[in-house]
Scaffold this motif. Structure first.
Motif, mmCIF file in Angstrom:
data_model
loop_
_atom_site.group_PDB
_atom_site.id
_atom_site.type_symbol
_atom_site.label_atom_id
_atom_site.label_comp_id
_atom_site.label_asym_id
_atom_site.label_seq_id
_atom_site.Cartn_x
_atom_site.Cartn_y
_atom_site.Cartn_z
ATOM 1 N N VAL A 272 -93.270 14.432 65.360
ATOM 2 C CA VAL A 272 -91.956 14.075 65.913
ATOM 3 C C VAL A 272 -92.071 14.046 67.445
ATOM 4 C CG1 VAL A 272 -89.537 14.761 66.101
ATOM 5 C CG2 VAL A 272 -90.782 15.114 63.946
ATOM 6 N N PRO A 273 -91.744 12.934 68.092
ATOM 7 C CA PRO A 273 -91.924 12.842 69.558
ATOM 8 C C PRO A 273 -91.217 13.950 70.333
ATOM 9 C CG PRO A 273 -91.449 10.688 68.608
ATOM 10 C CD PRO A 273 -91.260 11.665 67.517
ATOM 11 N N LYS A 274 -90.027 14.315 69.897
ATOM 12 C CA LYS A 274 -89.260 15.330 70.619
ATOM 13 C C LYS A 274 -90.046 16.626 70.753
ATOM 14 C CE LYS A 274 -85.096 18.140 70.054
ATOM 15 N NZ LYS A 274 -83.885 18.369 69.221
ATOM 16 N N TYR A 275 -90.602 17.120 69.641
ATOM 17 C CA TYR A 275 -91.327 18.390 69.665
ATOM 18 C C TYR A 275 -92.748 18.218 70.211
ATOM 19 C CZ TYR A 275 -87.474 19.661 66.586
ATOM 20 O OH TYR A 275 -86.224 19.873 66.058
ATOM 21 N N ARG A 276 -93.353 17.082 69.953
ATOM 22 C CA ARG A 276 -94.727 16.879 70.423
ATOM 23 C C ARG A 276 -94.787 16.814 71.946
ATOM 24 N NH1 ARG A 276 -99.272 15.568 67.788
ATOM 25 N NH2 ARG A 276 -100.977 14.709 69.036
ATOM 26 N N ILE A 277 -93.828 16.125 72.561
ATOM 27 C CA ILE A 277 -93.826 16.024 74.030
ATOM 28 C C ILE A 277 -93.624 17.399 74.661
ATOM 29 C CG2 ILE A 277 -92.540 15.083 75.986
ATOM 30 C CD1 ILE A 277 -92.010 12.585 74.264
ATOM 31 N N GLN A 278 -92.691 18.174 74.119
ATOM 32 C CA GLN A 278 -92.450 19.510 74.653
ATOM 33 C C GLN A 278 -93.685 20.398 74.499
ATOM 34 O OE1 GLN A 278 -88.948 21.153 72.848
ATOM 35 N NE2 GLN A 278 -87.594 19.510 73.582
ATOM 36 N N ALA A 279 -94.326 20.342 73.337
ATOM 37 C CA ALA A 279 -95.519 21.159 73.115
ATOM 38 C C ALA A 279 -96.654 20.723 74.036
ATOM 39 C CB ALA A 279 -95.942 21.063 71.645
ATOM 40 N N THR A 280 -96.781 19.425 74.265
ATOM 41 C CA THR A 280 -97.835 18.933 75.163
ATOM 42 C C THR A 280 -97.603 19.410 76.590
ATOM 43 O OG1 THR A 280 -98.073 16.974 73.747
ATOM 44 C CG2 THR A 280 -99.037 16.870 75.943
ATOM 45 N N GLU A 281 -96.349 19.386 77.033
ATOM 46 C CA GLU A 281 -96.041 19.862 78.389
ATOM 47 C C GLU A 281 -96.362 21.349 78.536
ATOM 48 O OE1 GLU A 281 -95.159 18.216 81.029
ATOM 49 O OE2 GLU A 281 -95.195 16.297 79.964
#
Length: 358
Positions: free
Chosen positions: A179-188
Motif C-alpha cells: 500500500v503506497p501510504k504505508y510503504r512511503i512512510q516506512a521508507t522515510e
C-alpha cells in the motif's frame, strides 16, 4: 335376571387371575436366560479358564503365569508335536485352537479386574446381561488414557492455531507493504535511521541487486510491524489466545467475569451510577452484536461518533440503526451491479437459468 348376570360377572373376575398365570407360564421361559455359569462368546466360552490352565481359583499370579508358559510352549504352532492319543475324538483340539484358548485364559486371569469379573460370573450365572456388559466394556475400552488423548489433541489444535495466525499476520504485513501510504512512510523512517544505506554497502560486503531488494523489503516490513497496530482477525498472535491457554485460564476468566458482573449490578443497577466510557462502549458493542476483536478493529473516530450520539441508550441506537439501513439502501440503489441484479430478477426471475450478456 340380576342373579345370573351377577354370577356371570363373578365368573369373569375369577377367571382373570388364571389367565394372567397362564401368560406368565408361557412368557417367562421365553424371556429368561439359562443360568449357566459358562457362556459361549465370553472369556473362554464353554470351558473354564482355570481348568484350561490347570490351576485352582485360589492360584496366585505366579502360578497362573507358570502354567501359561508351560502350555504355551506345548501348544505353540511352531513347536507343537501331538502326543499319543491327542488326535483321537474328544481329545485336545489342534495346536492353533489350543494355543488361542490358553492365551485367552491367561489374558482373562492375569488382570485383577478381569479376573474379578470372571469369578463373579462363575458365582452369579443368573446375571446374564450384566456379564455381557462388563465383558465388552473392558474389551472395548480405550487402551490409552483419555486424558492423554485430550491433552495431545488440545496441544495439536493450539499449534495449528499459532502457525495459522502467524501466517495470516505475515500476509497482512506483506499486503500493507504494497500500500503506497504505508510503504512511503516506512521508507522515510528507514532512510532517517540509515537502514537502507546499510543494505547497499559496497566493497567486500557488496550484495547483488536481488539480495539488496529482499533486505530492503524486510526492513520496510519490520518497520510496518513496529509502527502499525493491526486489530481483528489479522492481529499479531498472542500466546494467551491459544486454546490450551484459554482452557488453563478458564477458571480465572470465569471468576473475573463473575466479579465484574457483580460490580456492574452493584454500581449501575443498585447504586444507579452513570456509565463510564468503557461501560458505554461495552453496551454499544453488545447492541451491535460485535465481538471484541471486531469492535477493536474499528477506527477511533467511529467510536467517538458512537459516544457523541449516545448509542448506549436503546432509543438512540434504534434511530442510528434505521439510518444505517436507509443509507445502505441508497448505496445499493445507486450501485450499477445492484441495479443490474434487480433488473434481472424482474425480467428473468429466480426460477430460470439464462445466459445474460453484461
Amino acid at each position: 335376571m340380576a342373579a345370573p348376570l351377577a354370577r356371570h360377572r363373578g365368573a369373569g373376575a375369577a377367571g382373570r387371575p388364571r389367565l394372567v398365570l397362564l401368560w406368565m407360564l408361557v412368557l417367562v421361559p421365553l424371556l429368561a436366560r439359562p443360568a449357566a455359569a459358562l457362556v459361549e462368546g465370553l472369556y473362554c466360552g464353554a470351558r473354564d479358564c482355570y481348568e484350561v490352565l490347570g490351576v485352582s481359583r485360589s492360584a496366585s499370579k505366579a502360578e497362573i503365569a507358570r502354567a501359561y508358559r508351560q502350555l504355551a510352549r506345548r501348544y505353540h504352532p511352531d513347536r507343537y508335536r501331538p502326543e499319543p492319543g491327542d488326535e483321537g475324538p474328544g481329545r485336545a483340539p489342534p495346536s492353533a485352537e489350543a494355543f488361542l484358548l490358553v492365551a485367552t485364559a491367561y489374558e482373562t486371569l492375569k488382570d485383577e479386574e478381569t479376573r474379578k469379573d470372571y469369578d463373579y460370573m462363575l458365582d452369579h450365572p443368573e446375571e446374564y446381561y450384566s456379564h455381557y456388559y462388563h465383558y465388552y466394556s473392558r474389551r472395548l475400552a480405550p487402551k490409552v488414557d483419555v486424558r492423554v488423548v485430550i491433552l495431545v489433541s488440545v496441544c495439536a489444535v493450539s499449534m495449528f492455531q499459532y502457525f495459522s495466525w502467524w501466517n495470516s499476520y505475515n500476509k497482512a504485513i506483506s499486503y500493507l507493504a504494497t500500500v503506497p501510504k504505508y510503504r512511503i512512510q516506512a521508507t522515510e523512517i528507514a532512510k532517517q535511521q540509515g537502514l537502507l544505506k546499510k543494505a547497499k554497502e559496497k566493497g567486500r560486503n557488496k550484495k547483488s541487486k536481488e539480495e539488496v531488494r529482499d533486505e530492503e523489503e524486510n526492513i520496510i516490513k519490520n518497520i510496518i510491524k513496529s509502527k502499525i497496530d493491526i486489530k481483528g482477525g489479522y492481529q499479531k498472535p498472542q500466546i494467551r489466545d491459544l486454546l490450551l491457554f484459554q482452557i488453563l485460564l478458564a477458571p480465572f476468566h470465569l471468576c473475573s467475569y463473575m466479579a465484574w458482573y457483580c460490580r456492574w449490578i452493584y454500581n449501575f443497577n443498585i447504586k444507579g451510577k452513570e456509565y463510564g466510557e468503557e461501560e458505554r462502549l461495552y453496551i454499544i458493542r453488545k447492541s451491535m452484536k460485535m465481538s471484541q476483536s471486531q469492535f477493536d478493529s474499528l477506527e477511533d473516530h467511529q467510536k467517538e461518533t458512537f459516544l457523541k450520539r449516545e448509542l448506549w441508550i436503546k432509543e438512540n441506537y434504534e434511530v442510528y440503526k434505521q439510518e444505517q439501513e436507509e443509507e445502505l439502501k441508497k448505496k445499493l440503489a445507486n450501485d450499477p451491479r445492484w441495479k443490474r441484479y434487480r433488473r434481472w430478477m424482474k425480467n428473468e426471475g429466480p426460477g430460470r437459468l439464462t445466459f445474460v450478456d453484461d
